[in-house]
Design an enzyme around this catalytic site. Sequence first.
Site, mmCIF file in Angstrom:
data_model
loop_
_atom_site.group_PDB
_atom_site.id
_atom_site.type_symbol
_atom_site.label_atom_id
_atom_site.label_comp_id
_atom_site.label_asym_id
_atom_site.label_seq_id
_atom_site.Cartn_x
_atom_site.Cartn_y
_atom_site.Cartn_z
ATOM 1 N N LYS A 28 0.855 -1.197 0.000
ATOM 2 C CA LYS A 28 0.000 0.000 0.000
ATOM 3 C C LYS A 28 0.885 1.240 0.000
ATOM 4 C CE LYS A 28 -1.566 2.899 2.977
ATOM 5 N NZ LYS A 28 -1.742 4.136 2.191
ATOM 6 N N GLU B 151 11.127 2.130 9.588
ATOM 7 C CA GLU B 151 12.032 3.252 9.272
ATOM 8 C C GLU B 151 11.216 4.520 9.479
ATOM 9 O OE1 GLU B 151 15.146 3.106 8.573
ATOM 10 O OE2 GLU B 151 15.311 0.947 8.218
ATOM 11 N N CYS C 143 13.386 12.421 5.487
ATOM 12 C CA CYS C 143 13.616 11.892 6.840
ATOM 13 C C CYS C 143 15.003 12.278 7.318
ATOM 14 C CB CYS C 143 13.450 10.383 6.840
ATOM 15 S SG CYS C 143 14.372 9.573 5.535
#
Length: 489
Positions: A173, A248, A282
Site C-alpha cells: 500500500k 524506518e 527523513c
Amino acid sequence: MQEYKLLIDGKWIDSSTNESFDDINPTTLEKIATIQIAADIDIDQAVNTAWEAFGAWSETPPPGRAQILFKAARILEEKKEELAKLLTEEMGKVISEARGDIQEAIDITLYAAGEGRRMFGETTTSELKNKFCMTVLRPIGVVGMITPWNFPMAIPAWKVMPALVAGNTIVMKPASDTPLLTIKMVEVLMEAGLPPGVINLVFGPGVSVGQAIVHHPGIRAISFTGSLETGKQIMGECAKSMKRVSLEMGGKNPIIVMDDADIDLAVDGVIWGAFGTTGQRCTAASKVIIHEKVEHEFTDKLLTRTRTLKLGDGLHAKTDIGPVINQAQLDKIAKYARIGQDEGATLLTGGNIANPGLDGYFFEPTIFTDVDPDMRIAQDEIFGPVVSLITVSDLDEAIEVANNTIYGLSSSIYTRDIASGFKAIEKIEAGVTYVNSSTIGAEAHLPFGGVKGTGNGFREAGPEAIKEFTEIKAVYFDYSGKLQKAQID
Ligand code: NAP
C-alpha cells in the site's frame, strides 16, 4: 484523467468499495489520477494470490529472479525522464531531485539484482565428527509493505527489490498522496517479466487499508516507512500477532559546524540539507549546531544564500524549492513557525505561507536563531523548510545537543580536524554520520536506517536489506551414520 484499479494476480481489478480518491499535484492542485480504495475483501484476495504465487517464485533460483530485476532497471533507465516528470507532478520535488529519486530506484534495483548471486550463508565446523554445519537464507513468505510520500519511487524500490530477489511475494500500500509512482514501478516490473501475483497493489487510507494489511493473519512481516506515531502503532499491533516488523521512521538530524570548518562548504551543506526536497526528507537537516566563534559569519552567509532561493514549479529548471505535499503539512509547518516565535526563538527569515503565483502548498524557507535545544522547534520533526540554529561553545556541547532528540537517523559535522570528525562518528547517536557533507545522500550499497525512535534495528539498502526480507536457517548435516549427541558425546 486515468482511473487506477487494484493490482491483484497481475490484473487491474475493480475494488469492492466503489470508492476512490484523487491524486493531486501539490504545485497546481490539479487532479492527476483517480485511485480506487480497497476493501478488506480485496486485501484478502491480494494476500491469497500472493501466497499462491509464493510457491513458484520462492523456488525460482535467486539469479533467475534477479534477471527480471536487471531488465526492470534497464526499462527504468529508458523511462527515467518521463517518470521524473510525473514524480515532480505528483509529489512536487524539483525535477533534478525527481531524477535522483528514480535513479535511486534504479540503483537499488541493480544492487538487489546483484545480490541474486550473493545470497550467502555461512559454513562452519561441528563440535562432532562427520557432521557439517551451515546457514541458509530463506524467504519470509508474503510481506506487507506500507510506504510514505516523500520518495514516491525510491522508498518502494528499497523494499520491493530486495524482498523480490530474496523470494518473497508482496502486498503493498503506497502513500495516498503518491500512489502513481509505485504503480509505474510495478508496471515496469511486470513488463520485465515478473509473474502475476508476486506483487499486489492495494490503495486507500492508512487507517483502514494500512491497518487491514497490518492485521491480516496471512501476512508474515510488515515493512513500514513513515512517521514515528504510525510506526509505534504498527509495532504494537504486530507484537500482538508476533508478526515480524521493520520500521524506518522520522529524524531530527543535526549538522555541527565547528570553528575550524570550511564555512562556505557548511553553508552549502545546510542549504541542501534543510531546504532540499522542501525539507521533507527523513534525513533533512533541521537543527544546525554552530560553534560560537563562527556563529555570525555562518549565519550571515546562510541568510544571504537562503534569500536567493526561488520557490515555484519543480518542473522549471530555475526553481530551487517546490511545494510541500498537502494542506495538512502546510498547516503543520505554519503552526511550528508560530510555536518557534512563541517559544522565544528569533525568526531570521521566512515563517510564512508563500505565494509564488501558483495554487499549491508553498512555504518560505525559514531560519530560526537563538534556539534553545529543548524548544519544540529543536525537538519535533517539522518536515518542512524550517531550520533551527543553536550556538555552542565546544564539540562536547555540540554532540550533547545533537543527541538531545528522540530520533537518531542522520547527522553531520563540518570540521577540518580529524580528531573532531572521528569523535563525532563515535559519539553521535545516529544510523548515519557524514563528515564534511550534508545529512542527505544515502547510496544504495550502504545500510540505511536509524537508532532510538527512528527504527527498530533493521536497515534498508546495502547487504542488510537482504536480512530484512529473509529468515536464517541453521543446518546440521550428519554423515556419521550413528546417533551423535551435541553437548553429550
Ligand atoms: P505516515 O503518516 O506515518 O504514513 C506513512 C504510510 O503509512 C502511508 O502509506 C500511510 O497511509 C500509512 N498509514 C498511516 N496511518 C496508518 C495506520 N494507522 N496503519 C497503517 N498504515 C498507516 O508518514 P508520512 O507522513 O507519509 O511520511 C513522513 C514520515 O516518514 C516522516 O516522519 C519521515 O521522517 C518518515 N520517513 C522515514 C524514512 C526512513 O527511511 N527512516 C524515509 C522517508 C520518510 P496514507 O498515505 O493513506 O495516510
